[in-house]
Design a protein around this motif. Structure first.
Motif, short mmCIF file in Angstrom:
data_model
loop_
_atom_site.label_atom_id
_atom_site.label_comp_id
_atom_site.label_asym_id
_atom_site.label_seq_id
_atom_site.Cartn_x
_atom_site.Cartn_y
_atom_site.Cartn_z
N CYS A 169 2.41 11.20 -14.12
CA CYS A 169 1.61 11.64 -12.97
C CYS A 169 2.15 11.01 -11.68
CB CYS A 169 0.15 11.23 -13.19
SG CYS A 169 -0.97 11.84 -11.92
N ALA A 170 2.54 9.73 -11.76
CA ALA A 170 3.10 9.06 -10.58
C ALA A 170 4.40 9.72 -10.15
CB ALA A 170 3.31 7.58 -10.89
N GLU A 171 5.23 10.06 -11.11
CA GLU A 171 6.50 10.72 -10.78
C GLU A 171 6.27 12.08 -10.12
OE1 GLU A 171 9.56 9.52 -10.68
OE2 GLU A 171 8.54 7.66 -11.19
N PHE A 172 5.23 12.77 -10.55
CA PHE A 172 4.88 14.05 -9.92
C PHE A 172 4.59 13.85 -8.43
CE2 PHE A 172 1.28 16.71 -8.52
CZ PHE A 172 1.89 17.96 -8.54
N LEU A 173 3.83 12.82 -8.11
CA LEU A 173 3.52 12.55 -6.70
C LEU A 173 4.75 12.10 -5.93
CD1 LEU A 173 0.04 10.76 -6.66
CD2 LEU A 173 0.59 13.14 -6.23
N ARG A 174 5.57 11.27 -6.56
CA ARG A 174 6.77 10.77 -5.88
C ARG A 174 7.73 11.89 -5.53
NH1 ARG A 174 6.80 6.01 -10.34
NH2 ARG A 174 5.47 4.51 -9.20
N ALA A 175 7.66 12.99 -6.26
CA ALA A 175 8.55 14.13 -6.00
C ALA A 175 7.94 15.14 -5.04
CB ALA A 175 8.89 14.81 -7.32
N TYR A 187 3.20 15.28 0.09
CA TYR A 187 2.41 14.06 -0.16
C TYR A 187 3.10 12.84 0.45
CZ TYR A 187 0.02 10.39 -2.77
OH TYR A 187 -0.69 9.27 -3.12
N ARG A 188 4.39 12.72 0.21
CA ARG A 188 5.13 11.57 0.75
C ARG A 188 5.07 11.54 2.28
NH1 ARG A 188 8.65 9.03 -3.16
NH2 ARG A 188 9.50 7.89 -1.39
N ALA A 232 -7.30 7.51 0.48
CA ALA A 232 -6.39 8.08 -0.53
C ALA A 232 -5.23 7.14 -0.81
CB ALA A 232 -5.88 9.43 -0.04
N CYS A 233 -4.67 6.54 0.24
CA CYS A 233 -3.54 5.62 0.05
C CYS A 233 -3.98 4.36 -0.68
CB CYS A 233 -2.90 5.29 1.39
SG CYS A 233 -2.02 6.68 2.13
N GLU A 234 -5.20 3.88 -0.41
CA GLU A 234 -5.69 2.70 -1.12
C GLU A 234 -5.88 3.01 -2.61
OE1 GLU A 234 -5.92 -0.32 -0.20
OE2 GLU A 234 -7.24 -1.26 -1.68
N VAL A 235 -6.37 4.21 -2.91
CA VAL A 235 -6.50 4.60 -4.32
C VAL A 235 -5.13 4.63 -4.98
CG1 VAL A 235 -7.03 6.56 -5.83
CG2 VAL A 235 -8.67 5.85 -4.07
N MET A 236 -4.15 5.25 -4.31
CA MET A 236 -2.80 5.28 -4.86
C MET A 236 -2.27 3.88 -5.12
SD MET A 236 0.70 6.52 -2.95
CE MET A 236 0.54 5.23 -1.69
N ARG A 237 -2.45 3.01 -4.14
CA ARG A 237 -1.93 1.64 -4.26
C ARG A 237 -2.53 0.92 -5.47
NH1 ARG A 237 -4.25 -2.85 -0.72
NH2 ARG A 237 -3.13 -4.71 -1.37
N ILE A 246 0.83 -1.21 0.00
CA ILE A 246 0.00 0.00 0.00
C ILE A 246 0.86 1.25 0.00
CG2 ILE A 246 -1.75 1.34 1.24
CD1 ILE A 246 -2.76 -1.26 2.47
N TYR A 247 1.87 1.29 0.87
CA TYR A 247 2.53 2.56 1.17
C TYR A 247 3.94 2.71 0.58
CZ TYR A 247 -1.28 2.50 4.55
OH TYR A 247 -2.52 2.41 5.12
N GLU A 248 4.58 1.61 0.23
CA GLU A 248 5.97 1.71 -0.22
C GLU A 248 6.12 1.52 -1.74
OE1 GLU A 248 8.18 -1.06 2.17
OE2 GLU A 248 8.32 0.33 3.85
N LEU A 249 5.65 0.38 -2.24
CA LEU A 249 5.90 0.08 -3.65
C LEU A 249 5.32 1.12 -4.62
CD1 LEU A 249 5.47 -3.82 -3.69
CD2 LEU A 249 7.58 -2.50 -3.99
N PRO A 250 4.12 1.68 -4.34
CA PRO A 250 3.61 2.67 -5.31
C PRO A 250 4.52 3.89 -5.43
CG PRO A 250 1.84 1.86 -3.92
CD PRO A 250 3.11 1.36 -3.31
N LEU A 251 5.23 4.24 -4.38
CA LEU A 251 6.08 5.43 -4.42
C LEU A 251 7.53 5.10 -4.78
CD1 LEU A 251 4.67 7.46 -1.39
CD2 LEU A 251 4.19 7.72 -3.84
#
Length: 350
Positions: free
Chosen positions: A202-208, A212-213, A307-312, A179-184
């Motif tokens: 879009c994922a890279e935008f969130l990872r930066a 959010y992190r 929100a984290c479940e959606v990200m995952r 849930i919390y590590e692999l998506p980021l």
């Protein structure tokens, strides 16, 4: 070790399989799970069995569900998984067996043996889970009320009582990673643009995004901390069954003592992912709060877990059978950022 290596390392373990009727019958008979003169006459998979091998056993007088945990994820057998999860799941069934509003909405546990990591469960008969929601299926208002009633009954009956034995740390560690590590993790190996063009950017935008992190990390820490309520732990459409025109709940192997907001947040996340109207999410929460006694819920933590479940589910390994899209995934992913930073679950909807 991979699946083949594990099977070689444990040659005496009764590895069950849908094409091996004789081993299944032997295992059932050795544990007196069959009557003396009862014979197995058919065997087939029972559902997809994402985490475990799940078989429907037909005898000359009834049908049964046999569920065996393996040291891997059944759907992705290159992924290791805690082997003891069958024992935790059996413990959950035993704990809720006399719990009004919970046991009546689940199959009955007919047998369990830790040594062979296997459960024997009541067969609910012809049934389908709710994963059709992701492809335009519907959920009735009465079924939403049933979801609320199950969660409210489970949370109310277990809030503040002794929950020793339900830490389930190994399964929580597995879920925490997914849930919390692999998506980021930008090196997680997923080709996100295969699901939707532009999703990787879009994922890279969130990872930066440091804010959010940090919010995700805080939510992850809360997930790992012990709470005072027994949760189903995987309260999503794959765990909900429509059987005999009523709603049932299965697969509590991810159960743990935690925040009730986690079950609610996960359910709402999947409503958003499936495009279920926000009014249905409001109905679920309103019905839950009308039924839950002694359980005060925090809307901000519902938003965080949702929100984290959606990200995952959008940029993690455990993808859903969502239809092809051209922007919907990215839009929802950005909405999940707003939801977690503002602490408002309704931001998952337009």
């Amino acid at each position: 070790m991979n699946k083949r290596e594990m099977q070689a390392a444990y040659p005496d373990f009764p590895w069950l399989a849908a094409d091996d009727e004789s081993t299944v019958e032997r295992v059932l008979r050795e544990r007196s799970w069959l009557a003396r003169d009862e014979r197995v006459v058919g065997l087939r998979p029972a559902g997809e069995g994402n985490m475990n091998l799940t078989l429907r056993v037909e005898t000359d007088r009834r049908t049964l569900i046999v569920k065996q945990a393996r040291p891997w994820v059944e759907k992705y057998d290159h992924l290791a998984a805690p082997w003891e999860r069958a024992e935790i799941e059996a413990r959950f069934y035993l704990r809720v067996a006399g719990m009004a509003g919970v046991a009546s909405r689940m199959p009955r546990l007919l047998g369990a043996q830790a040594g062979i990591r296997t459960l024997l469960l009541e067969d609910l008969g012809p049934a389908a889970d709710f994963t059709s929601l992701y492809s335009g299926g519907t959920i009735r208002a009465a079924e939403i009320d049933e979801l609320a009633a199950y969660a409210a009954a489970l949370h109310t009956a277990t809030r503040g009582v002794d929950l020793a034995g339900f830490e389930n740390r190994a399964m929580r560690a597995l879920n925490h990673q997914h849930i919390y590590e692999l998506p980021l993790d930008s090196q997680n190996g997923l080709e996100l643009d295969r699901f939707e063009p532009g999703l990787a950017r879009c994922a890279e935008f969130l990872r930066a995004d440091d804010d959010y992190r940090e919010a995700v990390a805080e939510t992850a820490a809360r997930y790992l901390a012990d709470g005072d309520t027994l949760l189903h732990g995987d309260y999503f459409p794959g765990s909900w069954l429509r059987a005999d025109d009523s709603l049932r709940v299965i697969d509590p192997e991810f159960c743990f003592a935690g925040d009730p907001e986690f079950d609610l947040g996960v359910a709402l996340a999947h409503f958003a992912l499936a495009g279920v109207p926000v009014e249905a999410a409001s109905q679920l929460l309103a019905a839950y709060m009308g039924l839950a006694d002694r359980v005060l819920i925090d809307a901000e933590w519902i938003a965080r877990y949702a929100a984290c479940e959606v990200m995952r589910r959008l940029i993690g390994v455990a993808q859903l059978p969502l239809p092809p899209s051209t922007g919907r995934r990215a839009e929802l992913l950005l909405r999940s950022r707003t939801a977690i930073l503002e602490g408002r679950w309704s931001m998952l909807w337009p």
